[in-house]
Structures are given as C-alpha cells and as structure tokens.
Enzyme design. Structure first.
Site, PDB file in Angstrom:
ATOM      1  N   GLU A 275       0.835  -1.212   0.000  1.00  0.00           N
ATOM      2  CA  GLU A 275       0.000   0.000   0.000  1.00  0.00           C
ATOM      3  C   GLU A 275       0.861   1.249   0.000  1.00  0.00           C
ATOM      4  O   GLU A 275       0.837   2.040   0.946  1.00  0.00           O
ATOM      5  CB  GLU A 275      -0.891   0.001   1.256  1.00  0.00           C
ATOM      6  N   GLY A 277       2.088   4.995  -0.644  1.00  0.00           N
ATOM      7  CA  GLY A 277       1.489   6.297  -0.919  1.00  0.00           C
ATOM      8  C   GLY A 277       2.587   7.296  -1.251  1.00  0.00           C
ATOM      9  O   GLY A 277       2.860   7.629  -2.404  1.00  0.00           O
ATOM     10  N   ARG A 278       3.311   7.696  -0.184  1.00  0.00           N
ATOM     11  CA  ARG A 278       4.330   8.735  -0.310  1.00  0.00           C
ATOM     12  C   ARG A 278       5.372   8.442  -1.385  1.00  0.00           C
ATOM     13  O   ARG A 278       5.769   9.341  -2.137  1.00  0.00           O
ATOM     14  CB  ARG A 278       5.035   8.867   1.043  1.00  0.00           C
ATOM     15  N   TYR A 319       4.996  17.941  12.110  1.00  0.00           N
ATOM     16  CA  TYR A 319       6.026  16.933  12.399  1.00  0.00           C
ATOM     17  C   TYR A 319       7.430  17.522  12.391  1.00  0.00           C
ATOM     18  O   TYR A 319       8.407  16.772  12.345  1.00  0.00           O
ATOM     19  CB  TYR A 319       6.030  15.814  11.348  1.00  0.00           C
ATOM     20  N   CYS A 345      -1.552  32.800  11.563  1.00  0.00           N
ATOM     21  CA  CYS A 345      -1.281  33.318  12.922  1.00  0.00           C
ATOM     22  C   CYS A 345      -0.945  32.207  13.891  1.00  0.00           C
ATOM     23  O   CYS A 345      -1.753  31.890  14.780  1.00  0.00           O
ATOM     24  CB  CYS A 345      -2.478  34.036  13.505  1.00  0.00           C
TER      25      CYS A 345
END
Ligand code: LLP
Length: 415
Positions: A275, A277-278, A319, A345
């Site tokens: 699986e 993704g990245r 992160y 902000c």
C-alpha cells in the site's frame, strides 16, 4: 531526450519542460504543480521491481486523492487503499473496481461499514475484535460472507517520526498477535467471515530496510502458521511506509525494499499486496509560493514571509518535517540565512527553519519540494484561506486539475 520531473534548465526550475514561473504567473500562488511523468516512473519503479512475483500495488489514497492523481494511478494499473467511505467512493468514480480496493483504518464508523460491507471489496482490513463482529453482523444480515483481513500490530519500531509510527504496542493500530490468534481460531466457525489475508503497516516515511523487512517477515510467518493449520489465505498485505529522501540522504531504495518483501513472503507462496502512498507521489509535486515580505530576525538571519504556510502544507508545523525550499530563479550574490515562514497566525507556521538560500526579494517565487504526498491532502481553510489550485504537467503541457477554492465555495456550505 528532455529530462522529466523537476529539473533546472536555463537557470530556472522547470517541470517536464514547462517553467514553473509560467504556471505561477497564470494561476497565481500558492499553487501545487504535479509531474505526471514522475508519478508514472515512481509507480513503475516499484511495480517492475517485483519482476514476475505476483503482487498488487494498492496506492494509498490518503497520501493524495486529488481526482486526476487517482485517475492517473488507475490508468497505470494501480489498485487502491482507501481509509474512509469517501475515499472508497472517490476511487470508484476514478475507475477502480471494488475488487481492487482494500478498506483500511482504525476507526470505521457503523455508517461506513454499512456502506462498505455490501460492496464486496477485496478486503476490509479490520483493526479489532469489535470491528470484526460489526462486519460479521452486517454480512449475516445480507446473507453473504464479508472478505476480511486482520491488521496485526507486530510491535516493531519503524524508527520514523513518533506521530507516523504505527507498529508499536503503544500505538492504537491493529490487534496484538495473541488476540489475532484467538480471532483466527474463531473465524473458522463463523460462516459470514472469509479471512483473506493478514495485514501489517508499521508506519510511514520509513527510511531503513530492517523494520520494513521485519514487518514482512512477521506477517509472512503468521500467514505460514495459519496455512499449516489449514486456513488458506489469498495474499499477504505488507502495508505501505517506504520513505523518500526529503533531504537528499541515502535511504532504502524501492528495489531493495521490494527484494526484501519478495524474499520474506516467497515461502508462503502467496501474492504480495502493498500500500505505497508517499513513495509514489511525494517527489512528484512542488508547492510554489511567492515571497510577500522580509524583515530582520537576528544578526545573522532574516524572516522571509511567503504566501504558503501550514494551511497548504501542514507537515513542517505538525512533524517538524523538512522540505527543500529553493527560488525558482536564483539571483546572483551571496547566499543568506533565512527563516521561511507562512502567513498563518501561529508561531509553528514555519515552512523552513534556518535555511541558507540564494538572496531572495519580495515578489520572488520559491518552490517547496517533495510535497505531492500529505500536502494538498492535509490542507485546511484555517484563517479562511482557500484551498490552493493544483496543476498537472504532462508531456510539456499543463492543465488545472483543481481550481482555487473561493470564499463562495466555503460559504456555500453555511447558513
Ligand atoms: N497503509 C496504511 C494502513 C496506512 O496507514 C498508510 C499511511 C499507508 C498505507 C501509506 O503509507 P505511505 O506509503 O504513504 O508511507 N501525514 C503523515 C503520514 C501519515 C501516514 C498515514 N498512513 C505525513 O505527512 O508524513
């Protein structure tokens, strides 16, 4: 042959032959730009590394489910990993067959399960004994067994950022191996459940081979145990998690990763489901932003305020993630130290901390690299900032695949 992806040509950053400044001048900033050729070559790098070994790549839509990106992956022959019924529906509209979709995720609501179970997906990857029972009850009512995989928590440290490590006992994901064995024991006598696989996923942005190999060995071992006990499974689901070199460092390659998966899973004789993704979409996009202000910070460095921040790209604030930042066109002169910040902000809205860059001026364009995964997918309307537009470049041509959101778009949901 022209270079593909994001490269420098005639002193500026171009995407598959198109200067990024040309797109930014037309569409405005902030703006995501994707390279179709980069997505293709990254998908094929993983796919081809399996050689003849039977496998299916279930692209993890959570990384980026912009419709054109999902459709492109489908045309390449990808299957899908969906984490909500909305991702399932998006995948279906993008052309994925239900038999090519696995439904993952730690908190599937009853409403989601009511939608998902009747579809007959490739598998619902269940994460607890309670969820397995809820799936079973729906299947029984329908009079048709549900295809399930059980996600087991292998207690393996992915050695990634703690927010995106999922394979330790302290994490909320999956069931402990002892619970899994009990469930496997009971499943034989439960006619409305068909156990098709065991699933693991230890985390994301995993950059070393050992934990990925360890997870594959774990799930293959457990699969063999079931095979010996006469419970035949259809495939082995090793999850996603292969990292990308955000800072250019030397990390595990797709080829090394896939070889390890095949070595570990081969003894089961079963196909591999993974699986990713990245690793497919991460390096295939940049976020283009414009410098809107500069001001002194300390004796050595300046603040550079750009028009993209945590609303467009949450990863640095959430992160402390590193993304390379570079001007689209370099100015002559000495490099300087900058704190590159967004307009939101929040003091955490820092896109690049303590960066040394060629001198930049107000009005200059910069590219934030490797933002194809968990970039636009995690964007928000905080400060009423509209979602940015997205452009796909393919074979020297570009098109808008998502227009910029407007205030009217946002207000159309409100009374
Ligand atoms: N499979 C499962 C069950 C997952 O939970 C995930 C990601 C994947 C596959 C895909 O993992 P990948 O190949 O992309 O590493 N927002 C974070 C990443 C969260 C990952 C969540 N699960 C970030 O920006 O780094």
């Amino acid at each position: 042959m022209p270079s593909t992806g994001f490269v420098h040509a005639n002193q500026e950053l171009v995407c598959d032959g198109v200067p990024l400044s040309e797109i930014a001048d037309r569409e405005g900033t902030p703006l995501y730009v994707y390279s179709a050729s980069e997505i293709r070559s990254r998908f094929h790098a993983i796919d081809h590394a399996f050689g003849g070994y039977p496998h299916a790549l279930h692209y993890a839509l959570k990384a980026n489910s912009t419709f054109a990106v999902a459709k492109l992956l489908r045309t390449l022959g990808s299957a899908a990993d969906a984490n909500s019924v909305w991702e399932i529906e998006l995948a279906r509209r993008a052309g994925f067959a239900v038999s090519d979709i696995v439904f993952t995720g730690v908190g599937k609501s009853s409403a989601e399960l009511e939608c998902a179970v009747p579809l007959g997906l490739k598998a619902i990857n269940v994460e607890s004994a309670g969820e397995l029972a809820r799936v079973e009850a729906i299947a029984e009512r329908l009079g048709r067994p549900a295809r399930v995989a059980v996600r087991v928590n292998p207690d393996i440290d992915a050695r990634s950022h703690p927010h995106i490590s999922t394979g330790l006992k302290i994490n909320k994901f999956g069931v402990a191996v002892e619970t899994a064995r009990e469930l496997f024991g009971s499943i034989r006598a439960r006619p409305f459940l068909t156990l098709v696989a065991i699933h693991v996923h230890i985390g994301s942005q995993v950059t070393s081979l050992a934990p990925l190999r360890g997870a594959a060995r774990f799930v293959a071992g457990l699969t063999e145990e079931l095979q010996r006990n006469g419970l035949p499974l259809e495939y082995v689901d090793v999850g996603g998690g292969l990292g990308i070199p955000y800072d250019g460092s030397d990390i595990v390659s797709p080829g090394e990763y896939v070889s390890a998966l095949v070595e570990e899973v081969r003894p089961t004789g079963l196909p591999i489901v993974c699986e990713p993704g990245r690793s497919i979409v991460g390096p295939a996009a940049v976020l283009v932003a414009r410098v809107i202000d500069r001001k002194p910070r300390n004796a050595l460095s300046e603040f550079v305020v750009i028009d993209a921040g945590m609303t467009e790209l949450l990863r640095p604030a959430l992160y402390n993630a590193f993304h390379r930042i570079e001007p689209l066109r370099s100015r002559p002169g000495a490099a300087r130290e900058y704190e590159i910040v967004g307009p939101v902000c929040e003091s955490s809205d820092v896109v690049g901390r303590d960066r040394t860059l060629p001198a930049v001026e107000v009005g200059d364009l910069v590219a934030i690299r490797d933002t194809g995964a968990y970039g636009s997918a995690m964007a928000s309307n905080y400060n009423r900032r509209p979602l940015p537009p997205e452009v796909m470049v393919d074979a020297g041509h570009w098109r808008v695949i998502r227009r910029r959101q407007t205030l009217d778009d946002m207000l159309s949901l409100e009374t």
